[in-house]
Design a protein around this motif. Sequence first.
Motif, mmCIF file in Angstrom:
data_model
loop_
_atom_site.group_PDB
_atom_site.id
_atom_site.type_symbol
_atom_site.label_atom_id
_atom_site.label_comp_id
_atom_site.label_asym_id
_atom_site.label_seq_id
_atom_site.Cartn_x
_atom_site.Cartn_y
_atom_site.Cartn_z
ATOM 1 N N UNK A 58 -3.128 15.106 6.296
ATOM 2 C CA UNK A 58 -3.084 14.769 7.716
ATOM 3 C C UNK A 58 -3.264 13.284 7.976
ATOM 4 N N UNK A 59 -3.800 12.543 6.994
ATOM 5 C CA UNK A 59 -3.953 11.099 7.172
ATOM 6 C C UNK A 59 -2.768 10.321 6.593
ATOM 7 N N UNK A 60 -1.667 11.026 6.280
ATOM 8 C CA UNK A 60 -0.432 10.341 5.921
ATOM 9 C C UNK A 60 -0.241 10.038 4.459
ATOM 10 N N UNK A 61 -0.947 10.731 3.571
ATOM 11 C CA UNK A 61 -0.716 10.557 2.138
ATOM 12 C C UNK A 61 0.151 11.697 1.619
ATOM 13 N N UNK A 62 0.882 11.458 0.558
ATOM 14 C CA UNK A 62 1.691 12.498 -0.062
ATOM 15 C C UNK A 62 1.468 12.480 -1.564
ATOM 16 N N UNK A 63 1.328 13.675 -2.146
ATOM 17 C CA UNK A 63 1.156 13.838 -3.580
ATOM 18 C C UNK A 63 2.168 14.887 -4.038
ATOM 19 N N UNK A 64 2.865 14.632 -5.134
ATOM 20 C CA UNK A 64 3.898 15.560 -5.595
ATOM 21 C C UNK A 64 3.952 15.565 -7.114
ATOM 22 N N UNK A 65 4.203 16.740 -7.676
ATOM 23 C CA UNK A 65 4.351 16.839 -9.119
ATOM 24 C C UNK A 65 4.685 18.249 -9.539
ATOM 25 N N UNK A 66 5.075 18.419 -10.796
ATOM 26 C CA UNK A 66 5.372 19.745 -11.353
ATOM 27 C C UNK A 66 4.075 20.359 -11.852
ATOM 28 N N UNK A 107 6.915 25.181 -4.637
ATOM 29 C CA UNK A 107 8.153 25.721 -5.172
ATOM 30 C C UNK A 107 7.927 26.263 -6.562
ATOM 31 N N UNK A 108 8.991 26.730 -7.187
ATOM 32 C CA UNK A 108 8.876 27.292 -8.526
ATOM 33 C C UNK A 108 8.495 26.235 -9.551
ATOM 34 N N UNK A 109 8.970 24.996 -9.353
ATOM 35 C CA UNK A 109 8.762 23.958 -10.347
ATOM 36 C C UNK A 109 7.956 22.766 -9.854
ATOM 37 N N UNK A 110 7.609 22.718 -8.574
ATOM 38 C CA UNK A 110 6.895 21.553 -8.079
ATOM 39 C C UNK A 110 6.014 21.933 -6.893
ATOM 40 N N UNK A 111 5.038 21.058 -6.614
ATOM 41 C CA UNK A 111 4.141 21.222 -5.479
ATOM 42 C C UNK A 111 4.020 19.886 -4.766
ATOM 43 N N UNK A 112 4.023 19.924 -3.438
ATOM 44 C CA UNK A 112 3.875 18.722 -2.624
ATOM 45 C C UNK A 112 2.718 18.919 -1.655
ATOM 46 N N UNK A 113 1.800 17.962 -1.611
ATOM 47 C CA UNK A 113 0.685 17.977 -0.666
ATOM 48 C C UNK A 113 0.873 16.839 0.322
ATOM 49 N N UNK A 114 0.935 17.178 1.592
ATOM 50 C CA UNK A 114 1.094 16.202 2.661
ATOM 51 C C UNK A 114 -0.186 16.205 3.480
ATOM 52 N N UNK A 159 0.816 -1.211 0.000
ATOM 53 C CA UNK A 159 0.000 0.000 0.000
ATOM 54 C C UNK A 159 0.852 1.263 0.000
ATOM 55 N N UNK A 160 2.053 1.185 0.583
ATOM 56 C CA UNK A 160 2.892 2.371 0.715
ATOM 57 C C UNK A 160 3.782 2.607 -0.491
ATOM 58 N N UNK A 161 3.814 1.673 -1.444
ATOM 59 C CA UNK A 161 4.672 1.847 -2.604
ATOM 60 C C UNK A 161 4.204 3.023 -3.458
ATOM 61 N N UNK A 162 5.137 3.862 -3.920
ATOM 62 C CA UNK A 162 4.751 5.019 -4.739
ATOM 63 C C UNK A 162 4.057 4.602 -6.027
ATOM 64 N N UNK A 163 3.126 5.417 -6.460
ATOM 65 C CA UNK A 163 2.435 5.204 -7.722
ATOM 66 C C UNK A 163 2.461 6.504 -8.520
ATOM 67 N N UNK A 164 2.429 6.391 -9.832
ATOM 68 C CA UNK A 164 2.417 7.560 -10.700
ATOM 69 C C UNK A 164 1.051 7.665 -11.362
ATOM 70 N N UNK A 165 0.432 8.826 -11.211
ATOM 71 C CA UNK A 165 -0.859 9.099 -11.818
ATOM 72 C C UNK A 165 -0.646 10.058 -12.980
ATOM 73 N N UNK A 166 -1.152 9.722 -14.150
ATOM 74 C CA UNK A 166 -0.961 10.560 -15.321
ATOM 75 C C UNK A 166 0.368 10.285 -15.989
ATOM 76 N N UNK A 224 1.788 12.830 -11.567
ATOM 77 C CA UNK A 224 1.801 13.078 -10.123
ATOM 78 C C UNK A 224 2.223 11.802 -9.408
ATOM 79 N N UNK A 225 3.175 11.938 -8.494
ATOM 80 C CA UNK A 225 3.637 10.820 -7.690
ATOM 81 C C UNK A 225 2.861 10.808 -6.378
ATOM 82 N N UNK A 226 2.337 9.664 -5.997
ATOM 83 C CA UNK A 226 1.599 9.556 -4.752
ATOM 84 C C UNK A 226 2.063 8.335 -3.977
ATOM 85 N N UNK A 227 1.999 8.430 -2.656
ATOM 86 C CA UNK A 227 2.409 7.324 -1.791
ATOM 87 C C UNK A 227 1.752 7.491 -0.426
#
Length: 379
Positions: free
Chosen positions: A361-369, A352-359, A290-297, A303-306
């Motif tokens: 409160x329930x422990x999910x992370x989403x990141x992408x440019x 940031x200038x080139x990326x955004x990260x959403x963390x 369940x914790x392994x990163x996945x790529x959406x799109x 977007x990378x999510x884990x």
Amino acid sequence: MSVFRSRPALRWLVPSAAAVAVIGGGAAAGTIVASADPALPERTAAELLVDLQNADPDGLSGTVVQSSDLGLPGIAGLLGQAAGSGGGLTSLIAGSNTARVWYAGDEKVRLALLGTDGETDVIRNGSDVWVWNSSKNEGTHAKLPADKQDPKSLPTGVPSTPQEAADAALAAIDPSTKVATTGAAEVAGRDAYEMVLTPKDDTSLVGQVRLAVDAVEHIPLRVDVYAKNAVKPAVRVAFEQISFDVPDAEQFTFNPPPGAKVDEAGTVFAPHGAKPDAVKPEARQGADAASEPKVIGKGWTSILTAKLPETPDAVAADAAKAGAEESQMVQSFLNTMPKVSGEWGSGRLLSGALFTVLLTDDGRVFAGAVTPEALYAVA
């Protein structure tokens, strides 16, 4: 020797499918001509992509400088405090790194990351791989197993070369990318054509990627990544000096200095004789799967999510138990990320200038440019 065999320190360019997509009209590549400078023959963007595809110099050596300004002064400051001198990760966010590279074929590659107190080298010579830290006078020696002689198996260092930076950009070429040329440039004393990749999707934070392609050897000499509406690159990877003479064999021969500590690691990427793929994906179950990163799109807006092992609150609580200094550092880091909420829940956002990260409160992370709204939609 095919250009598509990845090098550990110098990764050549353009997946053939991407080149076909562009040349076939998927990204409007063939209509704008690079000329401007009468010293260089005219080349279309499609022709430059073919040049990149076929580039295969016998050897080269040079100095590469990577510089970044990702628009995260708060994070850079915290990393500087944690690291003391402020090097390492700090310079990847706001600063620069310098490396020397040598290449004499797939089996002879060396990358030396230069620091203020020494250097870190990654060397491949045939099946031998050396990783060396001069400041600690320590290193590791390993052998590539017979079935892992592909150069892409080698670890790489920071900064990446222009080839590696361009590889990521060119891999994103599809109908969502506009490809054009802007004329000629001079990089490291060599004539080059400039190619521009521009994402068409408005949710991408990348404004454009500019590649300066050597007019003779056809490899990228410089890669600039611009955020939207920016006049200066957020990331630049460029040769400061380059020679296409084949380096001497001694550059790839490593002799540990007196008193050095060298660990023998056996075979690279196959500890204790086990193959890396010995554990099949279907065998992974429960929390690990369940914790392994996945790529959406895909492409520019992927977007990378884990799922994180701990929620942000749990991390802060653990840091508090460890001590006041660590607790303050974790809390300061979290405070640099403003609180956000929506139908998806609540959490913190790093922009940031080139990326955004959403963390969350329930422990999910989403990141992408991509924009924050793109992350909210996925969350």
